[in-house]
Design an enzyme around this catalytic site. Structure first.
Site, PDB file in Angstrom:
ATOM      1  N   LYS A 169       0.923  -1.247   0.092  1.00 32.91           N
ATOM      2  CA  LYS A 169       0.128  -0.080   0.096  1.00 32.91           C
ATOM      3  C   LYS A 169       1.000   1.052   0.096  1.00 32.91           C
ATOM      4  CE  LYS A 169      -4.029  -1.223   2.907  1.00 32.91           C
ATOM      5  NZ  LYS A 169      -4.475  -1.029   4.129  1.00 32.91           N
ATOM      6  N   HIS A 219      -1.189  -1.252  16.982  1.00 32.15           N
ATOM      7  CA  HIS A 219      -1.702  -0.170  16.265  1.00 32.15           C
ATOM      8  C   HIS A 219      -1.506   1.089  16.971  1.00 32.15           C
ATOM      9  CE1 HIS A 219      -5.483  -3.290  15.683  1.00 32.15           C
ATOM     10  NE2 HIS A 219      -4.928  -2.851  14.598  1.00 32.15           N
ATOM     11  N   ARG A 229     -20.259  -5.446   9.112  1.00 28.17           N
ATOM     12  CA  ARG A 229     -21.468  -5.034   8.280  1.00 28.17           C
ATOM     13  C   ARG A 229     -22.431  -6.551   7.967  1.00 28.17           C
ATOM     14  NH1 ARG A 229     -17.898  -1.750   4.203  1.00 28.17           N
ATOM     15  NH2 ARG A 229     -16.362  -3.718   4.603  1.00 28.17           N
ATOM     16  N   GLU A 282      -3.080   6.763  10.043  1.00 30.74           N
ATOM     17  CA  GLU A 282      -1.921   6.211  10.273  1.00 30.74           C
ATOM     18  C   GLU A 282      -0.960   6.756   9.328  1.00 30.74           C
ATOM     19  OE1 GLU A 282      -2.351   1.739  12.061  1.00 30.74           O
ATOM     20  OE2 GLU A 282      -4.034   2.580  10.729  1.00 30.74           O
TER      21      GLU A 282
HETATM   22  P1  ADP Z   1      -8.567  -3.033   8.891  1.00 30.77           P
HETATM   23  O1  ADP Z   1      -8.349  -3.558  10.385  1.00 30.77           O
HETATM   24  O2  ADP Z   1      -8.645  -4.390   7.871  1.00 30.77           O
HETATM   25  O3  ADP Z   1      -7.970  -2.180   8.290  1.00 30.77           O
HETATM   26  P2  ADP Z   1     -11.128  -1.617   8.910  1.00 30.77           P
HETATM   27  O4  ADP Z   1     -10.480  -0.659   9.695  1.00 30.77           O
HETATM   28  O5  ADP Z   1     -11.146  -1.131   7.361  1.00 30.77           O
HETATM   29  O6  ADP Z   1     -10.195  -2.890   8.686  1.00 30.77           O
HETATM   30  O7  ADP Z   1     -12.262  -2.083   9.319  1.00 30.77           O
HETATM   31  C1  ADP Z   1     -13.115  -3.126   8.712  1.00 30.77           C
HETATM   32  C2  ADP Z   1     -14.512  -3.387   9.517  1.00 30.77           C
HETATM   33  O8  ADP Z   1     -15.190  -2.177   9.492  1.00 30.77           O
HETATM   34  C3  ADP Z   1     -15.090  -4.533   8.926  1.00 30.77           C
HETATM   35  O9  ADP Z   1     -15.674  -5.371   9.955  1.00 30.77           O
HETATM   36  C4  ADP Z   1     -16.578  -3.737   8.371  1.00 30.77           C
HETATM   37  O10 ADP Z   1     -17.595  -4.571   8.521  1.00 30.77           O
HETATM   38  C5  ADP Z   1     -16.597  -2.523   9.462  1.00 30.77           C
HETATM   39  N1  ADP Z   1     -17.445  -1.476   8.885  1.00 30.77           N
HETATM   40  C6  ADP Z   1     -16.959  -0.724   7.625  1.00 30.77           C
HETATM   41  N2  ADP Z   1     -18.070   0.170   7.441  1.00 30.77           N
HETATM   42  C7  ADP Z   1     -19.003  -0.408   8.120  1.00 30.77           C
HETATM   43  C8  ADP Z   1     -20.188   0.328   8.379  1.00 30.77           C
HETATM   44  N3  ADP Z   1     -20.756   1.162   7.672  1.00 30.77           N
HETATM   45  N4  ADP Z   1     -21.229  -0.289   9.495  1.00 30.77           N
HETATM   46  C9  ADP Z   1     -20.524  -1.165  10.130  1.00 30.77           C
HETATM   47  N5  ADP Z   1     -19.215  -1.630  10.106  1.00 30.77           N
HETATM   48  C10 ADP Z   1     -18.600  -1.126   9.000  1.00 30.77           C
END
Ligand code: ADP
Length: 396
Positions: free
Chosen positions: A14, A180, A285, A384
């Protein structure tokens, strides 16, 4: 100065290019399936997106392709690579060796490699990323390593020593490290700024809730405790990770299933958490949608998760002798009003009271506490990459 921020995974890369004159993102992208069939780069610049299929046997080709997209064609944002002043790399494990970000040299690379047993999936590809960047950009471009663990190096031994024979801490560095850290540091600092408070006189619990999730107690600018431990498996339950267990669950499970070592680790890391309990999905979600349709195990996941967050808020408020603020961030923390609401329920007694209408806002900085609440509850979208770029700028 323009700073390139790199997050290198085993088969992915990334990137984000940030102009530090105004901290604006010039372009960002993702190289996927490096070393595999069907590799591609998604590049975003000037409000548009390009997806290009490209053979990338190693990270070095991924760097070359990324540079190509940054300097030529419609997605170009630079004249040539000399416009990049420095490169900042995310590194997951800095062990006890790194309590802050550092300029990368041979010694630093060697130490990151030596720490690989503590993060076998992360540190080796991150070293590959560093070496590939050196190859493509040359040794004259300064590079900086920013560690996920560094922010938590301020923890006291009482928070980081596990109650196992002490010799394992001495011989194998087995202790709580926490992860984190870049995100916890960013949102904690930003929360203080947002509220007009002095970061060095501020008690905040930060909740980074994504696919991986952790919380931290940040007292007067320093992390004093955090939920993840030796590896990112500990603490809160997560998409596919169990989080904390009675340790004998693992040994008993091993006896029942015959799965030991790496296989047991796989069960706890990839088949547990939201996925394991719901039997539906690791994605929040999907869990929320299923719960809304009456699926009881999806509802159980939601209830368990919110309850665990609430328990840690209480524990960390006790650890800090008070609480000024709780911050939610990460995909779930930023986007799930129901998780935030349920995690904050029933804590009026120590000053948490939320405004359910303000809590419905998504993806922006918001204080969703009631006007009189003693503890401010905030959403702060994490950044980050910006934090890595700021550290890089400061060091170079
Ligand atoms: P990563 O740790 O891979 O960076 P993210 O910070 O992108 O993950 O978080 C992903 C999580 O956020 C998933 O469980 C996703 O379902 C949840 N998420 C993203 N958008 C929504 C939303 N609109 N409502 C509820 N949960 C959400």
């Amino acid at each position: 100065m323009k700073i390139l921020v790199i997050n290198s995974g085993s088969s992915s890369l990334k990137y984000q290019l940030i102009d530090m004159d105004n901290e604006s993102v010039l372009c960002k992208g993702l190289c996927e399936r490096i070393g595999l069939v069907g590799s591609s780069v998604t590049h975003k610049a000037h409000g548009k997106e390009w997806k290009v299929q490209n053979t990338m046997p190693t990270h070095a080709e991924a760097f070359s392709k990324m540079l190509d997209l940054m300097t030529t064609g419609d997605g170009a944002v630079l004249q040539n690579k000399a416009d990049i002043g420095a490169i900042g790399h995310r590194v997951v494990h800095g062990g006890e060796k790194f309590a802050a970000s550092v300029i990368i040299n041979d010694e630093v690379i060697k130490t990151i490699e030596e720490l690989s047993p503590l993060a076998p999936l992360h540190n080796p590809p991150q070293v590959q990323g560093i070496r590939s960047a050196q190859k493509v950009f040359g040794m004259d471009v300064p590079q900086v390593a920013v560690f996920d663990t560094a922010f938590h190096q301020t923890m006291d031994p009482k928070a980081y020593i596990f109650a196992i024979p002490y010799e394992f801490y001495e011989s194998h560095s087995i202790r709580r490290y926490g992860f984190h850290g870049t995100s916890h540091r960013y949102v904690a600092q930003r929360a203080a700024e947002f509220l007009g408070r002095d970061f060095n006189d501020f008690k905040v619990v930060t909740c980074h809730l994504g696919n991986g999730a952790s919380m931290a107690a940040v007292l007067n600018g320093k992390s004093i405790d955090t939920t993840m431990g030796l590896t990112p498996l500990g603490g809160l339950m997560m998409g596919t990770r169990s989080g904390d267990l009675d340790p004998s669950v693992a040994t008993y499970l091993a006896d029942i299933t015959g799965e030991y070592g790496a296989n047991m680790s796989k069960l706890l890391n990839t088949k547990s958490g939201f996925l394991g309990v719901s039997g539906i999905s690791s994605d929040n979600r999907d869990i929320e949608a299923a719960a809304a349709e009456g699926n009881e195990r999806a509802q159980l996941v939601h209830d368990m998760y919110s309850y665990q967050i609430k328990k840690y808020i209480g524990a960390y408020a006790a650890a800090m002798n008070g609480l000024d603020c709780v911050v939610f961030t990460g995909g779930i923390g930023e986007n799930s009003p129901s998780t935030r609401s349920d995690a904050c329920q029933g804590m009026e007694f120590f000053g948490i009271e939320i405004d359910e209408t303000l809590n419905l806002k998504r993806g922006e900085e918001v204080d969703f506490s009631t006007p009189d609440a003693k503890v401010r509850t905030l959403v702060i979208p994490t950044d980050e990459e910006l934090m890595i770029a700021r550290d890089t700028l400061e060091l170079v």
